[in-house]
Design an enzyme around this catalytic site. Sequence first.
Site, PDB file in Angstrom:
ATOM      1  N   CYS A 119       0.802  -1.217   0.000  1.00  0.00           N
ATOM      2  CA  CYS A 119       0.000   0.000   0.000  1.00  0.00           C
ATOM      3  C   CYS A 119       0.840   1.274   0.000  1.00  0.00           C
ATOM      4  O   CYS A 119       0.318   2.365  -0.247  1.00  0.00           O
ATOM      5  CB  CYS A 119      -0.951   0.006   1.193  1.00  0.00           C
ATOM      6  SG  CYS A 119      -2.019  -1.449   1.278  1.00  0.00           S
ATOM      7  N   HIS A 252      -3.161   7.133   2.440  1.00  0.00           N
ATOM      8  CA  HIS A 252      -3.617   5.823   1.974  1.00  0.00           C
ATOM      9  C   HIS A 252      -5.021   5.591   2.495  1.00  0.00           C
ATOM     10  O   HIS A 252      -5.304   5.760   3.677  1.00  0.00           O
ATOM     11  CB  HIS A 252      -2.667   4.743   2.475  1.00  0.00           C
ATOM     12  CG  HIS A 252      -3.181   3.359   2.270  1.00  0.00           C
ATOM     13  ND1 HIS A 252      -3.663   2.916   1.054  1.00  0.00           N
ATOM     14  CD2 HIS A 252      -3.300   2.298   3.122  1.00  0.00           C
ATOM     15  CE1 HIS A 252      -4.056   1.656   1.163  1.00  0.00           C
ATOM     16  NE2 HIS A 252      -3.842   1.265   2.411  1.00  0.00           N
ATOM     17  N   ASN A 282     -10.185  -0.085   0.099  1.00  0.00           N
ATOM     18  CA  ASN A 282      -8.722  -0.088   0.129  1.00  0.00           C
ATOM     19  C   ASN A 282      -8.218  -0.698  -1.177  1.00  0.00           C
ATOM     20  O   ASN A 282      -8.353  -1.894  -1.408  1.00  0.00           O
ATOM     21  CB  ASN A 282      -8.239  -0.905   1.331  1.00  0.00           C
ATOM     22  CG  ASN A 282      -6.726  -0.888   1.486  1.00  0.00           C
ATOM     23  OD1 ASN A 282      -5.994  -0.530   0.567  1.00  0.00           O
ATOM     24  ND2 ASN A 282      -6.255  -1.295   2.656  1.00  0.00           N
TER      25      ASN A 282
END
Length: 325
Positions: A119, A252, A282
């Site tokens: 990520c 993020h 996500n």
Amino acid sequence: MPQHSAILGTGSYLPRRAVSNQELTDFLAAKGVETSAEWIQTRTGILQRHFAEGDETNTSMATAAAKQALAKAGVDAQSVDLIILATSTPDQIFPSTACGVQAALGAQRAMAFDIQAVCSGFVYALTVADSMIRSGQVRNALVIGSEVFSRLMDWMDRTTCVLFGDGAGAAFLQVSEEPGVLGCELKADGTLGCILNADGRIENGRIVGDPFLRMDGQAVFKQAVSVLGSSAISLFESVDFQLDQLDFLVPHQANVRILHAVARKLKLPESRVVVTVGQHGNTSAASVPLALDLAVSSGLIKKGHNVLLQGVGGGFTWGSVLVRM
């Protein structure tokens, strides 16, 4: 005269199929997995995510996002010198997904490679591109984050399968006399690799180990809030930048609770935090460029704004990039 890099265009792509919390919970219920749409929204802030269809690949999504970024920058693919693609879900072991994008774009002059920091991948890739531009090795760079995490999910594990989605985001960087990327900081702690991983591998023609994503949610939450706050403060100090000069934080997009916790730690009003996790969940390395492009496209982030991009993910990796748009 010193060279700098600046972001001139952004782009994004979300798969055609949007899956609401209710649709996902109905699917999971049929498998005997208990959850609810309300539980997902309350715990994560996610309302929907996008899942790639059979004809939507990592390469095709990344290419679509890259084309948008090039178009907004008014640049032809033939001018691109460098393509860096951040992903943990490539279409194949090799060649790299970046090479597939290079071929699809017709960017014959560009070097191309993938980078894997989960990520944090986009901020890692952006830092590498900035360094290569500042060193004079390249003038024009495409930085892409693209993921198909839906193909890495264990649908019997409600702690992970409700969180992730697919998508791609991209940014086009060009050499500039004025600083666009003001500073970067990357960090990693390999001793924490166990809290977020997918440790399966191909060996002698078969999958060895667990091929699904696994996560210790509480440990990830704790680490994410801690390292993102510290990273921002450290980066600001290194470039003599004051928090009140920051227009927007683009973190993020993992969980709305993490985003709010980081904002509180930095004493940053929530109105200055870009939150898009509700729209796409996500998307790992794609989440930061997706959120950045949505904010730019909507007119929220404008030319001249100071923006902090932050990623945190498996490895354990994290990083911050401060940019002036």
